[in-house]
Design a protein around this motif. Structure first.
Motif, short mmCIF file in Angstrom:
data_model
loop_
_atom_site.label_atom_id
_atom_site.label_comp_id
_atom_site.label_asym_id
_atom_site.label_seq_id
_atom_site.Cartn_x
_atom_site.Cartn_y
_atom_site.Cartn_z
N GLY A 99 32.83 28.75 -11.90
CA GLY A 99 32.25 29.63 -10.90
C GLY A 99 31.94 31.00 -11.47
N GLN A 138 34.35 26.40 -7.81
CA GLN A 138 34.23 25.01 -7.34
C GLN A 138 35.62 24.39 -7.13
N GLN A 163 32.25 19.46 -10.40
CA GLN A 163 31.65 18.91 -9.19
C GLN A 163 32.66 19.06 -8.05
N ASP A 164 32.16 19.48 -6.89
CA ASP A 164 33.02 19.62 -5.72
C ASP A 164 32.60 18.58 -4.69
N LYS A 197 32.64 26.45 -0.93
CA LYS A 197 33.20 26.99 -2.15
C LYS A 197 34.58 27.59 -1.88
#
Length: 429
Positions: free
Chosen positions: A193, A217, A223-224, A229
């Protein structure tokens, strides 16, 4: 995951690798001949042994699980450090404010058994499938400084967390021990981030203050699994003589898992069948003070909480693998360091830690206590040898020691002795 989504992920990873390579090449060319650019190596290996029949030394080892000889890491670190009077994740520094903007970067390449994996990147590399020693890219970021107010710094990319006292690298300070505190086992290791830190305009007599804010993330993710966020923020203070440090660090965000997918939300897994957002937060306060050049003390307290979901894990998982009620964890650890020779440091750590409902996916609920003592000996510049002895004791309904990962719940012991000897070699090429 849809068929159309897989090619998109592959394209994302290819673009990410290309971006990292372009940044590295351009930065290397732009700073050719500059003292600001450095290429470093860091190698750490150790021998570790417990007092029971199991080869598993988790949770006192955390990043690696097996006793015996471990290659923790062999790393190549490429970095350009910007000129600044404040650093995100670290805090403000004394001295005049630089008048010009500056920038830098860092790329870490790792091979070893300290499996601090970034979900969506390291875990999807084919070369790592079925191997104990992994190829990892733990840190890759751009950072910089702007002469705004009393000084502003920023960081964008993947970087070790600022939440908690210890970090995922054998750098002392703050990581003076080979094994890790339970507080470290329950905190994030790194983030992807952006974050900024501002040096606050207070009088020099009141000390140095800074405040940081970032959007990432989640925990250890590229990957989230949701569009929300995670927020991290901190407040840091340094005394006028720079001998006393206070760090208040926080992370708050929705970290619920998807049905059948928990890799990116570990070690706290909670699933909602109705897609309800489940909040996770953690707070850390660290106070350190150097009484003299020889004596230093650090106190770290942590508190965390994960909201529970309504989905129960199947029988193939250990008890409590999915969190179904609000779960809290909290504790305190006291660290004392005595620099009794110029190249020798005695370290002692005592910790009390409680997991109320068994929030951690691999550990039963209960109270954990540990005592650790070691001697750090810098044989020469860049080479440290460190013998260490640790005792752990548990009170609760499970038996976390002398088990096999991941079924720690079905161990045989409520206490454990761990002896280790590690060596770390730092070298600037």
């Amino acid at each position: 995951m849809s068929v159309g989504y897989l090619p998109m992920l592959q394209r994302m990873k290819i673009k990410l690798c290309l971006l990292i390579w372009i940044v590295f090449v351009s930065c290397s060319l732009s700073v050719h001949g500059s003292d600001e650019f450095a290429m470093k190596t860091r190698i750490q290996f150790g021998v570790i042994k417990n007092d029971n029949a199991s080869e598993n030394i988790f949770p006192s080892g955390f990043l690696n699980f097996d006793e015996g000889l471990n290659l923790n890491r062999a790393e190549l670190i490429l970095e350009k450090v910007p000129q600044s009077n404040i650093k995100p994740r670290i805090g403000p520094f004394p001295g005049p404010k630089p008048g010009l903007a500056d920038w830098g970067f860092e790329i870490d390449l790792r091979y070893g058994e300290d499996a601090a994996i970034t979900f969506g990147l390291d875990d999807e590399l084919e070369v790592n499938e079925g191997n104990e020693r992994l190829y990892l890219l733990p840190q890759w970021f751009l950072n910089g400084y702007l002469p705004i107010a009393d000084g502003f710094s920023w960081i964008v990319g993947s970087w070790f967390t600022s939440i908690g006292h210890e970090i995922g690298a054998p750098v002392d300070p703050p990581t003076a021990f080979y094994t890790h505190a339970y507080a470290f086992t329950y905190q994030p290791v790194k983030h992807v981030g952006a974050m900024g830190a501002l040096k606050l305009p207070f009088d020099r007599e009141s000390g140095l203050w800074s405040s940081g804010l970032g959007i990432v993330q989640g925990w250890n993710n590229l990957q989230d699994n949701n569009n929300d966020k995670t927020l991290i923020f901190d407040l840091r203070w340094r005394s006028p003589d720079f001998r006393t440090w206070l760090d208040m660090e926080n992370i708050v965000g929705y970290e619920q898992s998807e049905q059948g997918t928990t890799d990116q939300t570990r070690p706290f897994n909670a699933v909602s069948s109705t897609d309800e957002k489940l909040l996770r937060r953690m707070h850390s306060v660290t106070l350190s003070h150097s009484f003299t050049r020889l004596h230093r003390i650090v106190v770290n307290a942590v508190y965390g909480k994960q909201e529970g979901g309504d989905t129960i894990a199947d029988a193939n998982n250990p008890p409590g693998f999915l969190i179904t009620q609000e779960s809290r964890w909290y504790g305190v650890n006291l660290n004392y360091y005595f620099q009794w020779r110029e190249n020798k440091q005695l370290g002692m750590r005592a910790e009390w830690f409680r997991d109320e409902q068994g929030a951690h996916a691999l550990l039963p609920e209960g109270i954990y206590r540990s005592l650790t003592m070691n001697l750090s000996w810098w044989v020469q510049d860049g080479l440290r040898i460190r013998p260490e002895l640790r005792y752990d004791q548990y009170s609760g309904n499970g038996k976390p020691f002398a088990g096999q990962v991941p079924t720690i719940f079905f161990g045989e012991e409520e206490q454990q002795w761990v002896a280790s000897l590690d060596a770390t070699w730092f070298y600037t090429l």
